[in-house]
Design a protein around this motif. Structure first.
Motif, PDB file in Angstrom:
ATOM      1  N   PRO A  41     -11.556  -4.807   0.531  1.00 24.62           N
ATOM      2  CA  PRO A  41     -11.360  -5.450  -0.896  1.00 24.62           C
ATOM      3  C   PRO A  41     -12.569  -5.188  -1.573  1.00 24.62           C
ATOM      4  N   LEU A 195     -11.291  -3.711  -8.679  1.00 29.35           N
ATOM      5  CA  LEU A 195     -10.927  -5.309  -8.829  1.00 29.35           C
ATOM      6  C   LEU A 195     -11.380  -5.631 -10.334  1.00 29.35           C
ATOM      7  N   PRO A 230      -6.959  -6.045   1.140  1.00 27.77           N
ATOM      8  CA  PRO A 230      -6.969  -7.381   0.630  1.00 27.77           C
ATOM      9  C   PRO A 230      -5.943  -8.335   1.056  1.00 27.77           C
ATOM     10  N   TYR A 235      -4.184 -10.192  -5.113  1.00 24.78           N
ATOM     11  CA  TYR A 235      -4.781  -8.793  -4.891  1.00 24.78           C
ATOM     12  C   TYR A 235      -4.181  -7.647  -4.804  1.00 24.78           C
ATOM     13  N   LEU A 238      -5.478  -4.752  -7.033  1.00 25.85           N
ATOM     14  CA  LEU A 238      -6.665  -4.399  -6.285  1.00 25.85           C
ATOM     15  C   LEU A 238      -6.378  -3.326  -5.023  1.00 25.85           C
TER      16      LEU A 238
END
Length: 306
Positions: A41, A195, A230, A235, A238
């Motif tokens: 993440p 992100l 993630p 997310y 991401l």
């Protein structure tokens, strides 16, 4: 009389075939060894090379498989891939899960207790810096294994919210290198580039420049640990960015010879363990311990900071 001779000849022929069969079985029972070619993440991707897999042999009793090609795990349930160039090794756990990134030195040449805390730099963003629990767990393992003095610490310059691009994580390294003693770097990176900016390619370019700086500084080895997947629909973008960045960053790491770079994919460590995170990307205390242990195992296999 002719019938008797044919009978004897037939028996001899059968015995001959049995002898051949017995000889062949004896060959097949020998132990077999096969050689085959063998990446969160908040973070980034690493690199590595050869994979050593221990298991049953090709035939008969147990053998071992040694691979020198690069493999990249692509699914979220994939096993951790340890890669490095020739001579590097990563252990493969039972059930087919690859344990850690590894490589470089022959384990027989790895001498414990030769590393000082100020020779190891830890750089990255909040995946590391939120609690610094990952670094603390690695240090705990290093001390327990005689690889770090009881009163020593690594230089942990990781800072939450930082990116590889815009010279943020690279500046963490340069600050640590001011003493001119850094031999080993433990890092993540690229997570916030994805992100916050959705730009994995900028992270890749920054990492390439950072490794060039490390080469000039005579850094010996880098262990790059890349994020677990993630958790949570929020997310999705991401994850898409990390999935695209992961193989590119791993390929960069795999190709390095100075410093030598070792890649650790954290997905196998985290898969099935939602308790390792509360917000879907950052590690809890349990996640930090599990991650630190995985990094330490990769360090041992690759003879990094031992």
């Amino acid at each position: 009389m002719r019938s008797t001779r044919r009978h004897i000849a037939t028996k001899l022929s059968v015995l001959g075939l049995l002898s051949i069969g017995i000889w062949a079985c004896g060959e097949a029972n020998d132990g077999g060894t096969s050689s085959t070619g063998g990446g969160g993440p908040d973070g980034a991707t690493g690199g590595a090379g050869a994979t050593v897999t221990v298991g049953t042999g090709d035939t008969g009793t147990g053998g071992a498989a040694s691979s020198a090609a690069v493999s990249t795990s692509s699914s979220s349930s994939s096993n951790s891939s340890s890669s490095a160039s020739t001579g590097e090794a990563s252990s493969t756990a039972a059930g087919g899960e690859t344990g850690a990134t590894s490589g470089g030195s022959d384990p027989g040449e790895c001498v414990k207790g030769q590393t000082k805390g100020n020779q190891v730099a830890v750089i990255g963003e909040s995946f590391i810096a939120a609690t610094h629990g990952i670094t603390q767990q690695i240090e705990k393992q290093a001390k327990a294994n005689g690889s770090l003095g009881a009163n020593e610490r690594y230089i942990d310059n990781s800072v939450s919210g930082t990116t590889l691009a815009n010279d943020q994580i690279p500046s963490q390294y340069r600050k640590a290198a001011e003493n001119g003693m850094i031999k080993y770097v433990l890092m993540d990176g690229g997570g916030n580039d994805c992100l916050l900016r959705g730009d994995g390619d900028a992270a890749l370019a920054a990492a390439e420049s950072l490794f060039e700086t490390m080469e000039k500084d005579n850094v010996e080895k880098v262990l790059y640990f890349f994020y677990p997947d993630p958790i949570g629909n929020q997310y999705a973008s991401l994850k898409t960015c990390l999935d695209a960045l992961r193989p590119k960053m791993k390929a960069l790491c795999d190709g390095l010879t100075a410093p030598k770079c070792y890649w650790l994919d954290l997905r196998p460590t985290w898969n099935g363990h939602n308790e390792y995170t509360q917000d879907g990307i950052h590690p809890t205390a349990a996640g930090s311990v599990a991650t630190g242990d995985a990094v330490w195992e990769a360090m041992k296999t690759s003879c990094v900071a031992q």
